[in-house]
Motif scaffolding. Structure first.
Motif, PDB file in Angstrom:
ATOM      1  N   ARG A 290      14.527  42.012  -2.003  1.00 24.30           N
ATOM      2  CA  ARG A 290      15.824  41.914  -2.682  1.00 24.30           C
ATOM      3  C   ARG A 290      15.656  42.017  -4.199  1.00 24.30           C
ATOM      4  NH1 ARG A 290      19.435  37.813  -4.626  1.00 24.30           N
ATOM      5  NH2 ARG A 290      17.929  36.198  -4.094  1.00 24.30           N
ATOM      6  N   ASN A 291      14.564  41.437  -4.691  1.00 22.48           N
ATOM      7  CA  ASN A 291      14.376  41.384  -6.141  1.00 22.48           C
ATOM      8  C   ASN A 291      13.426  42.446  -6.687  1.00 22.48           C
ATOM      9  OD1 ASN A 291      16.051  39.023  -6.653  1.00 22.48           O
ATOM     10  ND2 ASN A 291      14.559  37.963  -5.361  1.00 22.48           N
ATOM     11  N   GLY A 292      12.830  43.248  -5.793  1.00 23.69           N
ATOM     12  CA  GLY A 292      11.884  44.269  -6.241  1.00 23.69           C
ATOM     13  C   GLY A 292      10.623  43.679  -6.843  1.00 23.69           C
ATOM     14  N   ILE A 293      10.085  42.638  -6.200  1.00 23.89           N
ATOM     15  CA  ILE A 293       8.838  42.019  -6.667  1.00 23.89           C
ATOM     16  C   ILE A 293       7.705  42.563  -5.797  1.00 23.89           C
ATOM     17  CG2 ILE A 293       7.566  39.843  -6.927  1.00 23.89           C
ATOM     18  CD1 ILE A 293      10.386  38.473  -7.087  1.00 23.89           C
ATOM     19  N   VAL A 294       6.699  43.111  -6.422  1.00 23.18           N
ATOM     20  CA  VAL A 294       5.524  43.699  -5.756  1.00 23.18           C
ATOM     21  C   VAL A 294       5.871  44.984  -4.973  1.00 23.18           C
ATOM     22  CG1 VAL A 294       3.473  43.295  -4.326  1.00 23.18           C
ATOM     23  CG2 VAL A 294       4.562  41.368  -5.487  1.00 23.18           C
ATOM     24  N   VAL A 295       7.014  44.976  -4.277  1.00 27.24           N
ATOM     25  CA  VAL A 295       7.457  46.154  -3.515  1.00 27.24           C
ATOM     26  C   VAL A 295       8.675  46.759  -4.217  1.00 27.24           C
ATOM     27  CG1 VAL A 295       6.640  45.306  -1.276  1.00 27.24           C
ATOM     28  CG2 VAL A 295       8.917  44.663  -2.090  1.00 27.24           C
ATOM     29  N   GLU A 296       9.033  47.968  -3.822  1.00 29.69           N
ATOM     30  CA  GLU A 296      10.228  48.591  -4.392  1.00 29.69           C
ATOM     31  C   GLU A 296      11.466  47.906  -3.806  1.00 29.69           C
ATOM     32  OE1 GLU A 296      12.023  53.053  -4.715  1.00 29.69           O
ATOM     33  OE2 GLU A 296       9.859  52.823  -4.389  1.00 29.69           O
TER      34      GLU A 296
ATOM     35  N   ALA B 179      15.319  44.049   2.837  1.00 26.51           N
ATOM     36  CA  ALA B 179      15.442  42.601   2.539  1.00 26.51           C
ATOM     37  C   ALA B 179      16.259  41.934   3.636  1.00 26.51           C
ATOM     38  CB  ALA B 179      16.109  42.401   1.180  1.00 26.51           C
ATOM     39  N   PHE B 180      17.405  42.559   3.976  1.00 28.98           N
ATOM     40  CA  PHE B 180      18.275  41.985   5.003  1.00 28.98           C
ATOM     41  C   PHE B 180      17.521  41.829   6.335  1.00 28.98           C
ATOM     42  CE2 PHE B 180      21.130  42.283   8.567  1.00 28.98           C
ATOM     43  CZ  PHE B 180      22.050  41.296   8.267  1.00 28.98           C
ATOM     44  N   GLU B 181      16.749  42.857   6.706  1.00 23.87           N
ATOM     45  CA  GLU B 181      15.999  42.786   7.972  1.00 23.87           C
ATOM     46  C   GLU B 181      15.047  41.600   7.980  1.00 23.87           C
ATOM     47  OE1 GLU B 181      16.619  44.488  10.660  1.00 23.87           O
ATOM     48  OE2 GLU B 181      18.156  45.595   9.564  1.00 23.87           O
ATOM     49  N   TRP B 182      14.388  41.315   6.846  1.00 24.93           N
ATOM     50  CA  TRP B 182      13.464  40.177   6.774  1.00 24.93           C
ATOM     51  C   TRP B 182      14.206  38.846   6.810  1.00 24.93           C
ATOM     52  CZ3 TRP B 182       8.598  40.146   8.026  1.00 24.93           C
ATOM     53  CH2 TRP B 182       7.886  41.337   7.979  1.00 24.93           C
ATOM     54  N   TYR B 183      15.358  38.769   6.144  1.00 24.38           N
ATOM     55  CA  TYR B 183      16.152  37.524   6.207  1.00 24.38           C
ATOM     56  C   TYR B 183      16.599  37.279   7.649  1.00 24.38           C
ATOM     57  CZ  TYR B 183      16.679  37.598   1.068  1.00 24.38           C
ATOM     58  OH  TYR B 183      16.466  37.574  -0.280  1.00 24.38           O
ATOM     59  N   LEU B 184      16.984  38.353   8.328  1.00 21.50           N
ATOM     60  CA  LEU B 184      17.434  38.226   9.715  1.00 21.50           C
ATOM     61  C   LEU B 184      16.292  37.744  10.610  1.00 21.50           C
ATOM     62  CD1 LEU B 184      19.768  38.730  11.693  1.00 21.50           C
ATOM     63  CD2 LEU B 184      19.029  41.121  11.841  1.00 21.50           C
ATOM     64  N   LYS B 185      15.109  38.348  10.434  1.00 22.13           N
ATOM     65  CA  LYS B 185      13.944  37.924  11.228  1.00 22.13           C
ATOM     66  C   LYS B 185      13.641  36.451  10.975  1.00 22.13           C
ATOM     67  CE  LYS B 185      11.455  42.241  10.989  1.00 22.13           C
ATOM     68  NZ  LYS B 185      10.224  42.974  10.922  1.00 22.13           N
ATOM     69  N   SER B 186      13.727  36.025   9.702  1.00 25.21           N
ATOM     70  CA  SER B 186      13.406  34.623   9.401  1.00 25.21           C
ATOM     71  C   SER B 186      14.443  33.709  10.050  1.00 25.21           C
ATOM     72  CB  SER B 186      13.309  34.377   7.891  1.00 25.21           C
ATOM     73  OG  SER B 186      14.560  34.191   7.306  1.00 25.21           O
ATOM     74  N   ALA B 187      15.715  34.125  10.045  1.00 24.14           N
ATOM     75  CA  ALA B 187      16.779  33.295  10.632  1.00 24.14           C
ATOM     76  C   ALA B 187      16.583  33.160  12.144  1.00 24.14           C
ATOM     77  CB  ALA B 187      18.142  33.915  10.340  1.00 24.14           C
TER      78      ALA B 187
END
Ligand SMILES: Nc1ncnc2c1ncn2[C@@H]1O[C@H](COP(=O)(O)OP(=O)(O)OP(=O)(O)O)[C@@H](O)[C@H]1O
Length: 110
Positions: free
Chosen positions: A15-21, A27-35
Motif C-alpha cells: 500500500r505504501n510502496g515500501i521495498v516493493v512497488e 495490498a488488498f489481497e494481502w490484507y484479505l489473506k491476513s483477515a
C-alpha cells in the motif's frame, strides 16, 4: 509475529510502496489473506482487517446513501458471543477497484 501479522505487514508494504512497488490491488489481497488467517484466532488486533461471515449479521436495514456508498445498520454477533449494533458501508465499485475501498477504510480509521 504470527502469520496474520506478517501478511498484514506485506499489505502495508504494497500500500505504501515500501521495498516493493506500490500496488493497491496486491495490498488488498494481502490484507484479505491476513483477515482470513486471523478469523479463528484470539489474536484480534484493532488495526487489522477482519473477515466476518455474512451470517453474523442479523436484521440488515438500509439507513443512508451517499455519492460513493450505501450504509446499512445491522445487529452483529461478535467473536465473543455478544450482539452489537453496527453500521455496514458498501463502497460502490469496490469489487472491481480496491483503491476507493482502502481509502475509505483508512479514512474512517484515522
Ligand atoms: N456510522 C453511521 N451511522 C449511521 N448512519 C450513517 C453512518 N455512516 C453513514 N451513515 C448515513 O449514510 C449516509 C451516507 O454516508 P456517507 O455520507 O458517508 O456516504 P459517502 O458516499 O461515503 O459520502 P458522500 O456522499 O458524503 O461523499 C449518511 O448521510 C448518513 O445518513
Amino acid at each position: 509475529m504470527g502469520h496474520a501479522d506478517g501478511m498484514h505487514e506485506v499489505g502495508e508494504f504494497y500500500r505504501n510502496g515500501i521495498v516493493v512497488e506500490k500496488n493497491i490491488d496486491i495490498a488488498f489481497e494481502w490484507y484479505l489473506k491476513s483477515a482470513i488467517t486471523e478469523q479463528n484466532t484470539t489474536d484480534e488486533k484493532a488495526e487489522f482487517f477482519h473477515w466476518i461471515p455474512y451470517d453474523k449479521f442479523e436484521n440488515i436495514e438500509e439507513i443512508g446513501k451517499g455519492a460513493f456508498s450505501t450504509v446499512f445498520k445491522t445487529n452483529y454477533l461478535n467473536r465473543y458471543g455478544s450482539h452489537e449494533n453496527v453500521a455496514i458501508k458498501i463502497v460502490k465499485g469496490s469489487n472491481k477497484n480496491k483503491e476507493p475501498f482502502l481509502k475509505e477504510v483508512f479514512f474512517l480509521n484515522n
